[in-house]
Scaffold this active site. Structure first.
Site, mmCIF file in Angstrom:
data_model
loop_
_atom_site.group_PDB
_atom_site.id
_atom_site.type_symbol
_atom_site.label_atom_id
_atom_site.label_comp_id
_atom_site.label_asym_id
_atom_site.label_seq_id
_atom_site.Cartn_x
_atom_site.Cartn_y
_atom_site.Cartn_z
ATOM 1 C CE1 TYR A 47 -0.731 3.573 4.017
ATOM 2 C CE2 TYR A 47 -2.439 5.085 3.244
ATOM 3 C CZ TYR A 47 -1.107 4.802 3.485
ATOM 4 O OH TYR A 47 -0.153 5.732 3.214
ATOM 5 N N GLY A 79 2.515 5.202 3.743
ATOM 6 C CA GLY A 79 3.373 4.953 2.602
ATOM 7 C C GLY A 79 3.906 3.541 2.588
#
Length: 526
Positions: A62, A69
Site C-alpha cells: 500500500y 486511501g
C-alpha cells in the site's frame, strides 16, 4: 544556527525519548544526533532493502505500488513508483489557518524523527539524517496548523515537512521565513528524493498532535504550580484560614495530587503541623470558612495534578510509537497494514487537559473577584486601588483587569467542548472514523494561552493585594508575610511595579506572560 545549546546531545537510536527532551529540542536548547551504532543503522537500512526486494518480486505494498486511501486497489505502474511520494505531499499541500510557531514546528520534526527511528517504517538512514540536519541548521518547515482530522495521521500538516525535505515550500531559517529552495542552495544541499514508502512514512503519523501535546503538558505542569502559589498569595492577602489545608484534613481524602497541592500551600503559608499549636491564627476564624475558590483550591488544582501522570503516559507512549501505515518488519519479512496513525489517545488526553486547565482559570477568576470586591476582601481597597485617599475618586485599580480575566476565562471554558466526539467520515468514506486529535491539541494550547493570561493578571493583582495588606494602615505587619511568599513577591516586583495611579497594564501583563517560565523556576521542591 543556535549557539546556546546544551553540550550533551539527544542521541536517537530507537530507544525511549522522554517528553522533557522534546521540550528542550523545541526550545533550541539541545542538539540531536543519530546513533552511530552499527546495530541501529543496520536495522534502519534493512527496511528499504526489504522493500526493494518486494518491488523486484512484483510485491503489492500500500502506498508504494498502489494509490492512497480509497485508491488502495488502484495499481500504480512500476515506471511511476518514484513519482508517487511527490504526488502525496503535493496534493496535501492545502493547509490553512495560523502557522505553527517555530518551537512547535521544531517539536514536530523531532517527534516524527523519533517515530521513524523505531525502525519499522521502511525509511533510509539518509532520510533520518536529513531530518536531523533541519534541526541542526535550524531550518524549520513552515507548517499550517489546520487541515488534519487526526487519522491517517496528520497528513496535510506533515506534507509541509516532506515537501521541505525535497526543497519545496517555505522554511524558517534562523527565525526568518524564506523559500526552501533558496536556503538549500545557499548551504549547497541538494533536495532530497524520497524513496518508495518514505513520503507515506513521513506524513502518515501522529507527529503534529503529539508534538503539540508535549508542549501542552509542559505548560500545564507549570500552570498547576503557579495556580497553587497564587492561591497561597490570595489566601494570605484575604486574611484566609490556613487550617483549610491541614495535613490531617487531607489525609482523610487520599488523592495524591490533591494532597501535594495542600502541602505546597502549607509550605507557602508557613503553616505545618509542628507550628500549628503555636500559630496565632485561630483554627476557626470569625467567618468560620473561606469561600470555595480559596478553601477548595487543592480540590480543583489537585485534579490536574493527579491527572498529569496518566496524561504523560498517553503522550510519551504515542511519542515513542511507530504510528504510520503500513509497518515493515524486514526480519520476518512482513508488511503489516493497520491503523496506528489513529490519534485517539492524544485526542482523549488533550480533550481532558483542556477541561482541567480551564477549571484552573475559572478558580483564579473567582479569586480575583474576591480580591477586588470590598464585600469579600476583608478590608482591602476597592478594586485593589493603590491611590491615596485624595486621589481615590479618580482611580479604578484592577476593575478592567477583572473584566478581562472574566473574558479570558469564559473563552477558555467555551473551548472545553471535546473535539474527539466530532468525528467526520472523510476521503470517500475510507477514513470513516477519525480522532480529531490535532484539533483537540490545538484547542488545549489555546485554553492554556487564555489561562496563562488569567495567571498573569492574578499574579499582578495578588502582588498588589499583598502589598496593600502590608500597608501601615492595614492590620498586618511585614513580619507576618511567610518567607516563601515574601521571596516570591520580591521576584515578581522585579517584573511589575505597584499600581498607585491608574496606568495601562497591557505591557505589564504581556511581560508577565512572557516570563512565566522564569517565575516558576525553583518553585516547590517536591
Amino acid at each position: 544556527m543556535m549557539a546556546d545549546r546544551h553540550p550533551t546531545p539527544l542521541i536517537l537510536d530507537g530507544s525511549t525519548v522522554e517528553l522533557e527532551s522534546v521540550l528542550s529540542v523545541a526550545k533550541g536548547h539541545t542538539r540531536v544526533r543519530l546513533s552511530n551504532s552499527s546495530t541501529f543503522r543496520e536495522r534502519i537500512s534493512a527496511g528499504p532493502a526489504f522493500l526493494d526486494r518486494l518491488l523486484e518480486e512484483d510485491g503489492v505494498v500500500y502506498g508504494v505500488t498502489t494509490g492512497y486511501g480509497d485508491a488502495c486497489t488502484r495499481a500504480v505502474p512500476m515506471a511511476q513508483h518514484a513519482e508517487l511520494p511527490r504526488h502525496l505531499y503535493t496534493f496535501h499541500g492545502c493547509g490553512l489557518g495560523e502557522i505553527l510557531d517555530i518551537e512547535s514546528a521544531r517539536a514536530v520534526v523531532l517527534v516524527r524523527l523519533v517515530s521513524l527511528c523505531r525502525g519499522v517504517s521502511g525509511v533510509s538512514v539518509e532520510l533520518l539524517e536529513r531530518l536531523v540536519w533541519l534541526l541542526e541548521e535550524d531550518v524549520i518547515p513552515v507548517i499550517p496548523s489546520e487541515g488534519s482530522v487526526g487519522a491517517s495521521g496528520d497528513l496535510t500538516p506533515l506534507s509541509y515537512l516532506a515537501a521541505v525535505l525535497c526543497g519545496e515550500r517555505e522554511v524558517f531559517d534562523g527565525g526568518q521565513r524564506r523559500s526552501t529552495a533558496e536556503v538549500f542552495a545557499e548551504r549547497g544541499l541538494p533536495p532530497y528524493r524520497l524513496r518508495p514508502k518514505e513520503g507515506l512514512a513521513l506524513m502518515n503519523g501522529t507527529a503534529v498532535m503529539t508534538a503539540l501535546a508535549c508542549l501542552a503538558l509542559g505548560r500545564a505542569e507549570r500552570l498547576s504550580r503557579l495556580a497553587t502559589r497564587i492561591t497561597a498569595m490570595n489566601s494570605w492577602a484575604l486574611a484566609g484560614n490556613p487550617y483549610h489545608f491541614d495535613a490531617d484534613l487531607f489525609a482523610a481524602k487520599p488523592h495524591t495530587g490533591q494532597q501535594r497541592v495542600a502541602a505546597r500551600l502549607r509550605q507557602d503559608l508557613a503553616h505545618d503541623a509542628e507550628q500549628a499549636s503555636d500559630d496565632e491564627t485561630p483554627r476557626n476564624s470569625s467567618r468560620l470558612q473561606d469561600r470555595y475558590s480559596i478553601r477548595c483550591a487543592p480540590h480543583v488544582i489537585g485534579v490536574l495534578e493527579d491527572s498529569l501522570p496518566w496524561l504523560r503516559s498517553f503522550i510519551e507512549n504515542e511519542l515513542n510509537s511507530a504510528n504510520d501505515n503500513p509497518l515493515i518488519d524486514p526480519v520476518v519479512g512482513k508488511v503489516m497494514h493497520g491503523g496506528h496513525f489513529y490519534g485517539g489517545h492524544i485526542a482523549f488526553a488533550m480533550d481532558s487537559l483542556k477541561t482541567l486547565v480551564a477549571n484552573i482559570a475559572d478558580l483564579l477568576d473567582r479569586q480575583l473577584a474576591l480580591l477586588v470586591d470590598i464585600r469579600y476582601n476583608h478590608g482591602l481597597p476597592a478594586n485593589l486601588s493603590g491611590a491615596s485617599p485624595a486621589r481615590a475618586p479618580l482611580n479604578h485599580g484592577y476593575k478592567a483587569v477583572q473584566i478581562g480575566v472574566s473574558a479570558w476565562t469564559a473563552e477558555a471554558l467555551k473551548l472545553t467542548m471535546p473535539a474527539s466526539v466530532f468525528s467526520r467520515s472523510t476521503e470517500c468514506h475510507n477514513q470513516d472514523k477519525v480522532s480529531m486529535g490535532t484539533i483537540a491539541a490545538r484547542d488545549a494550547l489555546r485554553v492554556l494561552t487564555l489561562s496563562e493570561q488569567v495567571v498573569a493578571a492574578l499574579l499582578h493583582g495578588a502582588c498588589q493585594a499583598m502589598d496593600l495588606r502590608q500597608a501601615p494602615d492595614s492590620h498586618a505587619q511585614d513580619s507576618h508575610l511567610p518567607p516563601a511568599l515574601a521571596d516570591f513577591l520580591r521576584l515578581c516586583r522585579e517584573h511589575v511595579a505597584f499600581v498607585e495611579e491608574d496606568r495601562a497594564l497591557e505591557s505589564d501583563l504581556r511581560h508577565v506572560c512572557a516570563h512565566l517560565t522564569n517565575l516558576t523556576e525553583g518553585m516547590y521542591a517536591d
